[in-house]
Enzyme design. Structure first.
Site: not given
Length: 353
Positions: A142, A187, A219, A243, A247
């Site tokens: 970001y 990851k 994942d 993020d 959610d």
């Protein structure tokens, strides 16, 4: 206690839910003998329209001189539908996080027994789930170098050792205060940045021998927060993964309108609901104010006002048990209360407590 609070209501449903959050703070101040002063400032689309900047210097000055920032949401369909615009409402949110040094986003995830049926997940998987996601907030893709033209685009995912160490310190210390179980989500099988996260986490493990630390690829974690939510106590992860993951956890509570958060770091702490601005519902008295109200509880608890925070949580739970709910979480056939009505019911509960 006296607190100066910056009020950033933002866009869409922001003004409506912020009004209820402030009303709850006023009720607590009156009930418990505190003094809360507010200073409003612009952020997001409304700030772009007013002065051409999603996070103007004047807003930053308000935030810096406040004890805390209470924020609602930013976002507007006009900007979502034009990918060529360089200034967006969300630019203001990112700038605010960066300038205030808010590197640690803390999102509690817990179930409400009376709302288990609202989740798409099976009740037997959900009951008793209670964990915290700690998301690094000022690094990663970001904020890394970006490029976009007609044929190529890239976002650079950069993390430094100090950035990783400070967020892991927050996570380990949070685990020590809870059930002493920390899950580092990365990851590392693919990304170099994740391998550095894992390396540093393993280096820090001996500093917290009481904490059981495990590691999970994003994942796998994305699946297990929905299939085994009770496995988790504290999750820590980088900005982009966090993020998405936070959610996703709205499936556990049954609605994003029930999830508060705090963002902590170098300067003024910020408290906000995790949902967006929902511009389609703006002005319609539909938005669930509970996440905003629960964010005020987190604000008060940050300053040691545990009793006051507990009273707000008690009032929220009571409103849910009494079916005083906005439409998206109301029981079938129940009265559909609006934003204002839910907020007023909670204020009345606090005043009578």
């Amino acid at each position: 206690m006296k607190l100066n609070i910056a009020i950033l209501e933002g866009d869409g449903i922001g003004p409506e839910i912020m009004k209820q959050g402030v009303a709850v703070l006023d009720a607590i101040a009156k009930k418990c003998g505190h003094e809360f002063k507010y200073e409003e400032a612009l952020v997001g689309a409304c700030a772009i329209e007013a002065c051409g900047d999603a996070y103007p210097d004047t807003t930053h000055e308000v935030c810096m001189r406040a004890d805390a920032v209470l924020f609602a949401a930013v976002g507007d369909l006009k900007y979502d539908n034009n990918p060529t615009l360089k200034m967006r409402p969300e630019t203001g949110l990112l700038a605010m996080r960066k300038k205030l040094g808010l590197f640690a986003n803390i999102r509690p995830v817990a179930t409400f027994d009376c709302l288990l049926h609202k989740s798409p997940l099976k009740e037997e998987l959900l009951r008793g789930a209670d964990f915290v996601v700690i998301r690094e907030l000022t690094g990663g893709m970001y904020f890394g170098e970006k490029h976009q033209d007609n044929d190529m685009a890239f976002d650079t995912n950069i993390y430094t050792r100090p950035e990783i160490e400070r967020i892991l310190k927050v996570a380990f210390e949070m685990a020590m205060k809870r059930n002493k179980h920390l899950t580092v989500v990365d990851k590392a099988n693919v990304l170099a940045s994740s391998r550095l996260w894992r390396q540093i986490a393993k280096e820090m493990e001996p500093q917290y021998p009481e904490v059981k630390t495990d590691y999970m690829f994003i994942d796998n974690a994305s699946m297990r927060v929905l299939t085994e939510p009770r496995f988790f106590d504290v999750i820590v992860t980088e900005n982009t993964f966090g993020d998405i993951l936070t959610d996703e956890t709205s499936c556990i509570t049954g609605s994003m309108g029930l999830q508060p958060s705090s963002s902590l770091g170098e300067h003024t702490p910020l408290f906000e609901p995790v949902h967006g601005s929902w511009p389609q519902a703006a002005g319609q008295n539909l938005a669930n104010p509970l996440a905003q109200i629960l964010s005020t509880a987190m604000l008060l608890e940050h300053f040691g006002l545990e009793r006051e925070g507990a009273l707000i949580r008690e009032a929220v739970n009571a409103s849910l048990d009494a079916n005083i709910r906005t439409p998206e979480i109301q029981i079938e056939g129940g009265v559909k209360y609006g934003t204002k009505e839910v907020g007023q019911w909670i204020v009345d509960y606090i005043e009578k407590a």
